[in-house]
Design a protein around this motif. Structure first.
Motif, PDB file in Angstrom:
ATOM      1  N   LYS A   9       6.351  -8.402  -9.052  1.00  0.00           N
ATOM      2  CA  LYS A   9       4.999  -8.787  -9.464  1.00  0.00           C
ATOM      3  C   LYS A   9       3.968  -8.180  -8.505  1.00  0.00           C
ATOM      4  O   LYS A   9       3.490  -8.825  -7.585  1.00  0.00           O
ATOM      5  CB  LYS A   9       4.863 -10.302  -9.475  1.00  0.00           C
ATOM      6  N   PRO A  10       3.609  -6.916  -8.703  1.00  0.00           N
ATOM      7  CA  PRO A  10       2.666  -6.269  -7.785  1.00  0.00           C
ATOM      8  C   PRO A  10       1.256  -6.862  -7.846  1.00  0.00           C
ATOM      9  O   PRO A  10       0.517  -6.792  -6.879  1.00  0.00           O
ATOM     10  CB  PRO A  10       2.672  -4.808  -8.220  1.00  0.00           C
ATOM     11  N   VAL A  11       0.907  -7.484  -8.962  1.00  0.00           N
ATOM     12  CA  VAL A  11      -0.411  -8.104  -9.067  1.00  0.00           C
ATOM     13  C   VAL A  11      -0.517  -9.262  -8.079  1.00  0.00           C
ATOM     14  O   VAL A  11      -1.556  -9.465  -7.440  1.00  0.00           O
ATOM     15  CB  VAL A  11      -0.678  -8.578 -10.521  1.00  0.00           C
ATOM     16  N   THR A  12       0.551 -10.004  -7.920  1.00  0.00           N
ATOM     17  CA  THR A  12       0.576 -11.105  -6.954  1.00  0.00           C
ATOM     18  C   THR A  12       0.372 -10.569  -5.539  1.00  0.00           C
ATOM     19  O   THR A  12      -0.386 -11.150  -4.749  1.00  0.00           O
ATOM     20  CB  THR A  12       1.919 -11.858  -7.037  1.00  0.00           C
ATOM     21  N   ALA A  13       1.019  -9.483  -5.221  1.00  0.00           N
ATOM     22  CA  ALA A  13       0.867  -8.878  -3.897  1.00  0.00           C
ATOM     23  C   ALA A  13      -0.561  -8.402  -3.676  1.00  0.00           C
ATOM     24  O   ALA A  13      -1.127  -8.578  -2.590  1.00  0.00           O
ATOM     25  CB  ALA A  13       1.841  -7.721  -3.734  1.00  0.00           C
ATOM     26  N   ILE A  14      -1.179  -7.825  -4.691  1.00  0.00           N
ATOM     27  CA  ILE A  14      -2.557  -7.346  -4.566  1.00  0.00           C
ATOM     28  C   ILE A  14      -3.510  -8.510  -4.370  1.00  0.00           C
ATOM     29  O   ILE A  14      -4.405  -8.471  -3.518  1.00  0.00           O
ATOM     30  CB  ILE A  14      -2.941  -6.506  -5.805  1.00  0.00           C
ATOM     31  N   VAL A  15      -3.317  -9.585  -5.131  1.00  0.00           N
ATOM     32  CA  VAL A  15      -4.188 -10.755  -5.014  1.00  0.00           C
ATOM     33  C   VAL A  15      -4.049 -11.392  -3.635  1.00  0.00           C
ATOM     34  O   VAL A  15      -5.055 -11.746  -2.999  1.00  0.00           O
ATOM     35  CB  VAL A  15      -3.876 -11.776  -6.130  1.00  0.00           C
ATOM     36  N   ILE A  16      -2.837 -11.524  -3.146  1.00  0.00           N
ATOM     37  CA  ILE A  16      -2.629 -12.102  -1.812  1.00  0.00           C
ATOM     38  C   ILE A  16      -3.261 -11.211  -0.749  1.00  0.00           C
ATOM     39  O   ILE A  16      -3.877 -11.698   0.197  1.00  0.00           O
ATOM     40  CB  ILE A  16      -1.128 -12.328  -1.553  1.00  0.00           C
TER      41      ILE A  16
END
Length: 75
Positions: A9-16
């Motif tokens: 889930k790269p979106v989760t990494a970007i948001v964090i």
């Protein structure tokens, strides 16, 4: 386990990452930096007169002796 989550889930990494950057920026703006004094490195000024001597004599007699007596200053 955590790495797998960020890979899947790269979106989760970007948001964090964005949240961490914002929290860091907010913390940086609220730090009381103005209350601390400016820190300048100490300086040593030595003046000497050796009338009638050439540069090599001055270096051998005064400069070398002063450098050995002043500890902690880079040469």
């Amino acid at each position: 386990m955590i790495a797998e989550t960020f890979i899947k889930k790269p979106v989760t990494a970007i948001v964090i990452s964005i949240v961490l950057i914002l929290v860091g920026f907010i913390a940086m703006t609220t730090l009381p930096i103005a209350q601390y004094p400016n820190i300048t490195p100490p300086t040593v000024t030595v003046t000497g007169n050796f009338t009638g001597a050439d540069a090599q004599t001055v270096e051998q007699t005064t400069t070398t002796a002063i450098e050995t007596q002043i500890n902690g200053t880079p040469v």
